[in-house]
Design an enzyme around this catalytic site. Sequence first.
Site, PDB file in Angstrom:
ATOM      1  N   LYS A  24       0.837  -1.204   0.000  1.00  0.00           N
ATOM      2  CA  LYS A  24       0.000   0.000   0.000  1.00  0.00           C
ATOM      3  C   LYS A  24       0.869   1.251   0.000  1.00  0.00           C
ATOM      4  O   LYS A  24       1.994   1.216   0.479  1.00  0.00           O
ATOM      5  CB  LYS A  24      -0.861   0.022   1.273  1.00  0.00           C
ATOM      6  CG  LYS A  24      -1.981  -0.990   1.303  1.00  0.00           C
ATOM      7  CD  LYS A  24      -2.772  -0.875   2.595  1.00  0.00           C
ATOM      8  CE  LYS A  24      -3.917  -1.868   2.645  1.00  0.00           C
ATOM      9  NZ  LYS A  24      -4.952  -1.656   1.631  1.00  0.00           N
ATOM     10  N   ARG A  60     -10.392 -11.499   1.904  1.00  0.00           N
ATOM     11  CA  ARG A  60     -11.199 -12.591   1.341  1.00  0.00           C
ATOM     12  C   ARG A  60     -10.450 -13.925   1.400  1.00  0.00           C
ATOM     13  O   ARG A  60     -11.058 -14.978   1.486  1.00  0.00           O
ATOM     14  CB  ARG A  60     -11.615 -12.219  -0.097  1.00  0.00           C
ATOM     15  CG  ARG A  60     -10.472 -12.017  -1.042  1.00  0.00           C
ATOM     16  CD  ARG A  60     -10.873 -11.227  -2.284  1.00  0.00           C
ATOM     17  NE  ARG A  60     -10.920  -9.783  -2.038  1.00  0.00           N
ATOM     18  CZ  ARG A  60     -11.234  -8.878  -2.955  1.00  0.00           C
ATOM     19  NH1 ARG A  60     -11.546  -9.248  -4.185  1.00  0.00           N
ATOM     20  NH2 ARG A  60     -11.256  -7.600  -2.652  1.00  0.00           N
TER      21      ARG A  60
END
Length: 485
Positions: A270, A344
């Site tokens: 990120k 996920r």
Amino acid sequence: MDFRTQTLAAGGLPAVAADALLVVMVGDGIPASLDAPLAAAAKEAVAQGDLVLKAGRSLYLHRVAGLKAARTVLAVAGDGSAKAFKAAVAAGVTAVKGLGVRHLAVACAGSEALGEAHAEALVAAVSDAVYVYRATKPSASEAPKLERVSLLCAKPEATVLQRGLARGEAIANGVTLARECANRPGNVCTPTYLAEQAKALGKEFGFKIEVLERKDVEKLGMGSFVAVAKGSEEPLKFIVLRYNGGAKTQAPVVLVGKGITFDTGGISIKPSPEMDEMKYDMGGAASVLGTFRAVGELKPKLNLVGLIPACENMPSGTATKPGDVVKSMSGQTIEILNTDAEGRLVLCDALTYAERFKPAAVVDIATLTGACVIALGHHHSGLFTADDELAGELQAAGRQALDTCWRMPLDEEYDEALKTHYADIANVGPRAGGSITAAMFLKRFTAKYRWAHLDVAGTAWKSGAAKGSTGRPVPLLTHFVLSQA
Ligand code: BES
Ligand code: MN
Ligand code: ZN
């Protein structure tokens, strides 16, 4: 903090002995039923322009003539709803924050009667207003001295309000626990720390706690979960909590919380700005712990299971690389195109693990996508499910708890986006509709039970000056769980 009801005859406010009296005024005028000294003070304040009769406004008054309480706060609530009442109480408590108020008495004027939801909202507002984070900053400004809050009411209302206060306290304790976990930095709130919190809860409330280690989840075939944890030196934990309040034969509700204790993005790293906020990426896990805390106090007659896959998402020489293919516990292979779509990957194996409980319903809670924040902002959590009945139950729970969610689409058309040549499924699709494709990914692992997904990326914490965990969606989840008993 001690919350209780105090019955009061009409015209009794002037004699109330408390350090402060908070009068919530419902409607767009000064309520006709308001006791004379208060009505006179309110009228004068309005005439002088000090009090505006608009929802959310409040005014502090010192030593109002004719009142026993030394401090008075007038707070305006737009309508008689629990939501408006909560906002008025929050404004009122903020007005006396930092003063020497130990005992606050709260009255409502201008509406027929208060209900259970108002009492619950009162506790939520007070508890929220007095919360101070100190775990890594013991010098933080002193917490308000508030020790006791009395909700003034007529005698026939007292029993119902008392019930609302009790439920509010249980939920507030759960919210505070979730906030305390999520506010702790990543070097304190590790997967091991979350496991310890679960064990402590288990001890206090009699939950069965099981903590699976890396070797255990490898044996179970959780290749997807392990792929996320691989880049970190911090040991992963798979935490199982069980509350047995129902018959042995009764199918449990299962809550699954994303427990990424820090999300750097992994090799798909990120950007630096605001990356510190990725310590909140275990907000889903924190809400499961908080809901168990509330359930432990309220003891509903049902069975509840909590599952928390917890690890860090780090880049390193042992980290998963974009393009790597792993095998999930379900047997489906996954091409990890972006290591930053890690939530996920840990959830899918937990969702497969949930099958063994033959659940009545499974709800997962995750700070899953930035796209959900773009779609819904910070007011509603995102709700994804193909089950209309379950959607209705969760939406209703959110409305009752003043912790709402908004339903998002989950049509099969969105599944196209996750197709790849190299595995059964890819872990990301295109940018557009990112929160929906994330939910579609999870849906592939939930065929065996009723399932819903809550994306709390926009609601679990606040950024900016008021930076901090909100404890959401503990209130929603607690109401949902109670509704299933
Ligand atoms: N934990 C983040 C989601 C997130 C990001 C929540 C910002 C709140 C604020 C999640 O693991 C993530 O990184 N998601 C990616 C998915 C993308 C790579 C498909 C995202 O939302 O950018
Ligand atoms: Mn991520
Ligand atoms: Zn994440």
